[in-house]
Design a protein around this motif. Sequence first.
Motif, PDB file in Angstrom:
ATOM      1  N   GLY A  49      38.011 -17.312   1.943  1.00  0.00           N
ATOM      2  CA  GLY A  49      36.622 -17.359   1.728  1.00  0.00           C
ATOM      3  C   GLY A  49      36.389 -18.202   3.236  1.00  0.00           C
ATOM      4  N   LEU A  50      35.344 -19.245   2.849  1.00  0.00           N
ATOM      5  CA  LEU A  50      35.198 -19.654   4.490  1.00  0.00           C
ATOM      6  C   LEU A  50      35.192 -21.448   4.281  1.00  0.00           C
ATOM      7  CD1 LEU A  50      31.475 -17.953   4.314  1.00  0.00           C
ATOM      8  CD2 LEU A  50      33.058 -17.861   5.904  1.00  0.00           C
ATOM      9  N   LEU A  51      35.577 -21.464   5.735  1.00  0.00           N
ATOM     10  CA  LEU A  51      35.004 -23.064   6.255  1.00  0.00           C
ATOM     11  C   LEU A  51      34.117 -23.661   6.272  1.00  0.00           C
ATOM     12  CD1 LEU A  51      38.804 -23.082   8.408  1.00  0.00           C
ATOM     13  CD2 LEU A  51      38.457 -24.078   6.550  1.00  0.00           C
ATOM     14  N   ARG A  52      33.137 -24.798   5.875  1.00  0.00           N
ATOM     15  CA  ARG A  52      31.822 -24.911   6.145  1.00  0.00           C
ATOM     16  C   ARG A  52      32.013 -26.434   6.457  1.00  0.00           C
ATOM     17  NH1 ARG A  52      28.289 -21.707   4.575  1.00  0.00           N
ATOM     18  NH2 ARG A  52      28.298 -19.939   3.087  1.00  0.00           N
ATOM     19  N   GLU A  53      30.995 -26.070   7.624  1.00  0.00           N
ATOM     20  CA  GLU A  53      31.029 -27.893   8.299  1.00  0.00           C
ATOM     21  C   GLU A  53      30.056 -28.486   6.857  1.00  0.00           C
ATOM     22  OE1 GLU A  53      28.992 -26.443  11.906  1.00  0.00           O
ATOM     23  OE2 GLU A  53      30.838 -26.822  13.165  1.00  0.00           O
ATOM     24  N   ARG A  54      30.189 -29.494   7.580  1.00  0.00           N
ATOM     25  CA  ARG A  54      29.224 -30.533   5.973  1.00  0.00           C
ATOM     26  C   ARG A  54      27.915 -30.106   6.016  1.00  0.00           C
ATOM     27  NH1 ARG A  54      29.774 -35.967   5.154  1.00  0.00           N
ATOM     28  NH2 ARG A  54      31.529 -36.475   5.773  1.00  0.00           N
ATOM     29  N   GLY A  55      27.538 -29.706   7.599  1.00  0.00           N
ATOM     30  CA  GLY A  55      25.764 -28.939   6.937  1.00  0.00           C
ATOM     31  C   GLY A  55      26.015 -28.093   5.887  1.00  0.00           C
ATOM     32  N   GLY A  56      26.656 -27.339   5.590  1.00  0.00           N
ATOM     33  CA  GLY A  56      26.564 -25.929   5.287  1.00  0.00           C
ATOM     34  C   GLY A  56      26.760 -25.321   5.732  1.00  0.00           C
ATOM     35  N   GLY A  57      26.763 -24.479   7.469  1.00  0.00           N
ATOM     36  CA  GLY A  57      27.077 -23.718   7.717  1.00  0.00           C
ATOM     37  C   GLY A  57      29.049 -23.416   8.951  1.00  0.00           C
ATOM     38  N   ARG A  58      28.608 -21.864   8.054  1.00  0.00           N
ATOM     39  CA  ARG A  58      30.404 -22.109   8.960  1.00  0.00           C
ATOM     40  C   ARG A  58      30.602 -22.727  10.301  1.00  0.00           C
ATOM     41  NH1 ARG A  58      32.917 -16.037  10.075  1.00  0.00           N
ATOM     42  NH2 ARG A  58      35.744 -17.072  10.092  1.00  0.00           N
ATOM     43  N   LEU A  59      31.953 -22.859   9.370  1.00  0.00           N
ATOM     44  CA  LEU A  59      32.633 -23.710  10.752  1.00  0.00           C
ATOM     45  C   LEU A  59      32.949 -23.373  12.449  1.00  0.00           C
ATOM     46  CD1 LEU A  59      34.576 -26.430  11.263  1.00  0.00           C
ATOM     47  CD2 LEU A  59      35.963 -24.954  11.248  1.00  0.00           C
ATOM     48  N   SER A  60      32.362 -23.721  13.080  1.00  0.00           N
ATOM     49  CA  SER A  60      32.284 -22.943  14.584  1.00  0.00           C
ATOM     50  C   SER A  60      33.015 -23.399  15.923  1.00  0.00           C
ATOM     51  CB  SER A  60      30.921 -22.962  14.943  1.00  0.00           C
ATOM     52  OG  SER A  60      31.228 -22.469  16.025  1.00  0.00           O
ATOM     53  N   LEU A  61      34.732 -23.440  16.180  1.00  0.00           N
ATOM     54  CA  LEU A  61      35.001 -23.537  17.211  1.00  0.00           C
ATOM     55  C   LEU A  61      35.337 -23.239  18.579  1.00  0.00           C
ATOM     56  CD1 LEU A  61      38.275 -25.367  14.985  1.00  0.00           C
ATOM     57  CD2 LEU A  61      36.402 -26.313  16.630  1.00  0.00           C
ATOM     58  N   PRO A  62      35.532 -23.892  19.993  1.00  0.00           N
ATOM     59  CA  PRO A  62      35.727 -22.946  21.112  1.00  0.00           C
ATOM     60  C   PRO A  62      36.960 -22.468  20.795  1.00  0.00           C
ATOM     61  CG  PRO A  62      35.847 -25.324  21.249  1.00  0.00           C
ATOM     62  CD  PRO A  62      35.605 -24.929  19.890  1.00  0.00           C
ATOM     63  N   VAL A  63      37.022 -21.117  20.336  1.00  0.00           N
ATOM     64  CA  VAL A  63      38.813 -20.882  20.363  1.00  0.00           C
ATOM     65  C   VAL A  63      38.000 -19.005  19.622  1.00  0.00           C
ATOM     66  CG1 VAL A  63      39.825 -22.467  19.483  1.00  0.00           C
ATOM     67  CG2 VAL A  63      39.262 -20.688  17.839  1.00  0.00           C
ATOM     68  N   LEU A  64      38.836 -18.163  20.923  1.00  0.00           N
ATOM     69  CA  LEU A  64      38.244 -16.957  20.094  1.00  0.00           C
ATOM     70  C   LEU A  64      39.066 -15.845  19.185  1.00  0.00           C
ATOM     71  CD1 LEU A  64      37.999 -15.575  23.383  1.00  0.00           C
ATOM     72  CD2 LEU A  64      35.640 -16.193  22.668  1.00  0.00           C
ATOM     73  N   VAL A  65      40.231 -16.697  19.185  1.00  0.00           N
ATOM     74  CA  VAL A  65      41.253 -15.781  17.997  1.00  0.00           C
ATOM     75  C   VAL A  65      41.483 -16.909  16.034  1.00  0.00           C
ATOM     76  CG1 VAL A  65      42.444 -14.100  19.515  1.00  0.00           C
ATOM     77  CG2 VAL A  65      43.211 -16.518  18.912  1.00  0.00           C
ATOM     78  N   ASP A  72      43.326 -32.746   8.449  1.00  0.00           N
ATOM     79  CA  ASP A  72      42.436 -33.880   8.513  1.00  0.00           C
ATOM     80  C   ASP A  72      41.971 -34.596   9.487  1.00  0.00           C
ATOM     81  OD1 ASP A  72      43.068 -34.503   5.960  1.00  0.00           O
ATOM     82  OD2 ASP A  72      44.509 -35.599   6.181  1.00  0.00           O
ATOM     83  N   SER A  73      41.971 -33.461  10.704  1.00  0.00           N
ATOM     84  CA  SER A  73      41.188 -33.846  11.813  1.00  0.00           C
ATOM     85  C   SER A  73      39.732 -32.954  12.305  1.00  0.00           C
ATOM     86  CB  SER A  73      41.756 -33.144  12.976  1.00  0.00           C
ATOM     87  OG  SER A  73      41.941 -31.780  12.741  1.00  0.00           O
ATOM     88  N   ILE A  74      39.198 -32.452  11.006  1.00  0.00           N
ATOM     89  CA  ILE A  74      37.780 -31.637  11.301  1.00  0.00           C
ATOM     90  C   ILE A  74      37.403 -32.133   9.969  1.00  0.00           C
ATOM     91  CG2 ILE A  74      35.900 -29.635  11.346  1.00  0.00           C
ATOM     92  CD1 ILE A  74      38.656 -28.632  13.130  1.00  0.00           C
ATOM     93  N   ASP A  75      35.697 -32.731   9.953  1.00  0.00           N
ATOM     94  CA  ASP A  75      34.975 -32.850   9.173  1.00  0.00           C
ATOM     95  C   ASP A  75      34.602 -31.625   8.339  1.00  0.00           C
ATOM     96  OD1 ASP A  75      33.696 -34.060   6.843  1.00  0.00           O
ATOM     97  OD2 ASP A  75      31.952 -34.444   8.272  1.00  0.00           O
ATOM     98  N   CYS A  76      34.900 -30.522   7.673  1.00  0.00           N
ATOM     99  CA  CYS A  76      35.021 -29.000   6.558  1.00  0.00           C
ATOM    100  C   CYS A  76      36.016 -29.571   5.666  1.00  0.00           C
ATOM    101  CB  CYS A  76      35.240 -27.806   7.861  1.00  0.00           C
ATOM    102  SG  CYS A  76      36.497 -27.916   7.927  1.00  0.00           S
ATOM    103  N   ARG A  77      34.877 -28.374   4.837  1.00  0.00           N
ATOM    104  CA  ARG A  77      35.504 -28.047   3.310  1.00  0.00           C
ATOM    105  C   ARG A  77      35.811 -26.717   3.288  1.00  0.00           C
ATOM    106  NH1 ARG A  77      31.425 -25.707   0.505  1.00  0.00           N
ATOM    107  NH2 ARG A  77      29.218 -26.400   0.691  1.00  0.00           N
ATOM    108  N   PHE A  78      36.849 -25.845   2.819  1.00  0.00           N
ATOM    109  CA  PHE A  78      36.412 -24.799   2.560  1.00  0.00           C
ATOM    110  C   PHE A  78      35.995 -24.068   1.206  1.00  0.00           C
ATOM    111  CE2 PHE A  78      39.589 -21.025   1.068  1.00  0.00           C
ATOM    112  CZ  PHE A  78      39.190 -20.165   2.023  1.00  0.00           C
ATOM    113  N   GLU A  79      35.713 -23.217   1.063  1.00  0.00           N
ATOM    114  CA  GLU A  79      34.862 -22.764  -0.090  1.00  0.00           C
ATOM    115  C   GLU A  79      35.607 -21.412  -0.166  1.00  0.00           C
ATOM    116  OE1 GLU A  79      30.492 -22.786  -0.263  1.00  0.00           O
ATOM    117  OE2 GLU A  79      30.769 -20.403   0.274  1.00  0.00           O
ATOM    118  N   SER A  80      36.587 -21.105  -1.782  1.00  0.00           N
ATOM    119  CA  SER A  80      36.825 -20.636  -2.385  1.00  0.00           C
ATOM    120  C   SER A  80      35.895 -19.514  -2.710  1.00  0.00           C
ATOM    121  CB  SER A  80      38.275 -20.135  -3.420  1.00  0.00           C
ATOM    122  OG  SER A  80      39.198 -19.921  -3.708  1.00  0.00           O
ATOM    123  N   ASN A  81      35.010 -18.724  -1.547  1.00  0.00           N
ATOM    124  CA  ASN A  81      33.977 -17.616  -2.779  1.00  0.00           C
ATOM    125  C   ASN A  81      33.766 -16.584  -1.656  1.00  0.00           C
ATOM    126  OD1 ASN A  81      32.350 -17.124  -4.720  1.00  0.00           O
ATOM    127  ND2 ASN A  81      31.040 -18.570  -3.907  1.00  0.00           N
TER     128      ASN A  81
END
Lengths: 276, 276
Positions: A49-65, A72-81
């Motif tokens: 699915g997709l990890l989404r930030e609180r605002g609804g956009g896809r999570l973005s972290l400064p890593v390449l892979v 419990d370290s990041i404010d995000c939710r997983f959307e199984s869709n």
Amino acid sequence: MSSLPPLSLSILGVEPLDEFIKEIADFIHHMIISRPDLPGNVEVEAKIGLLRERGGGRLSLPVLVETILTPDSIDCRFESNMTAAQHKHFNTLLNELKISSSQPGYASSSPLDYHHLRLVDSFYPSETNDREKIRVTRDEKSGAVIECMRKIRLGDLNIYSPKRLADWRVSVNLEVPCSHPVGSSTHQRKKDRMSYSHEEFNIDLTQVTSTNQSGTPEILHELELEIARPALLLLTASKRGDMNVPENERNAFDELIRAFVNNARILARNASDSWH
Amino acid sequence: MSSLPPLSLSILGVEPLDEFIKEIADFIHHMIISRPDLPGNVEVEAKIGLLRERGGGRLSLPVLVETILTPDSIDCRFESNMTAAQHKHFNTLLNELKISSSQPGYASSSPLDYHHLRLVDSFYPSETNDREKIRVTRDEKSGAVIECMRKIRLGDLNIYSPKRLADWRVSVNLEVPCSHPVGSSTHQRKKDRMSYSHEEFNIDLTQVTSTNQSGTPEILHELELEIARPALLLLTASKRGDMNVPENERNAFDELIRAFVNNARILARNASDSWH
């Protein structure tokens, strides 16, 4: 110097241990050995699915892979869709793989098997725990009850996959059988499921139609990979690293999780495009 | 059900491509093919050290396993240094590996070789580019000039390794030979180096004593892995993915980078403790 001479895998002659797979194996093993003492099956699954930030956009972290997020370290939710187009794409890929893997002489892997299921889940409040629900699953056509169970969430790990169109989540749950609840259900989900099986894994591609009490239907497209035999999972977990059993039994849990992670990665990478 | 039946590696019968190794190979390949058109050697090296935040503490990100940072996305710097105790520990491990790998009948890998070097680097400003320096390397004992060169930084990738005591960095540089500069040097570095070689790689364990113009000495302990033959690196890079050459030549660049990454990981994981 016309070409590369044969190379050792490393200065030690071996591949270094895969830190990613070991982390997931350690997590699942810890969930299993620290689970509540209740009769029931341990379910290990990976959802695409997709990890989404609180605002609804896809999570973005400064890593390449692809990497595993600290719980419990990041404010995000997983959307199984996924989109209906992605769902159809997976259906096509898995059907093609079922056909090619069933050809005589196909040597890459075992054949896939396939079942089409139409199920209805009804959810009831649990009398013992406000946060848990009881799920009654029926065959849609006959109405026969297939199972009644209480699902207890043990833990999740989120996998962020910046190079791909999908993220994934590993979930470990305890499914405790129970008697049919009384009263009325809070909501229902109709599941139109293509269930593929391959060796020790099931791959469920499901169109879910949810109806809440206000009656508004919502359609989701889910893709889940699960370990097919909970009893085998527990058996291999109990022997993990035990120096008193033969090496193949001692390593069986890690081998099972390696294939599980490989399959989850292959599914996440193919959220569009052909198999790779 | 007494144990796990033999498992395929995945539903496709193969391990999924290692995204981490491919990312590093793609990066190095891109640096090579887009480099300035100057005569010189391409140096590919991995340094073992620590990623530090602006405040000086070690970088902390909400991920559980080794990952590649997006360039220029995080305010941190890489420190190519370790404690004297870690340096001694690596010296012991590498010496033991040199001895064990040289025993008759040792089958895991090729033997390591070893040289002890004492060098002095003197740095001069470049006349053509303010940001570059010219390095003159001499043998400490004889004073003979070993090389004069201008080092042009092409790019770096930082690898964050939260489970280990060390992070690492992949650097690609172009080393352009030049004539001995006139004038006086801005600073000097004395290098006491144990240089181990294994197949296509050099592992340099170096105690560096720097002296700046104010005369204050600073001691650093560096560990670097580098690809030993720049010409072979360029040859394999030029044939990467070329369908007109035999498969082993087409894949040689990726095989070389795989062993390079494996070795860098093994070094980073052993920043304390025995080999694993």
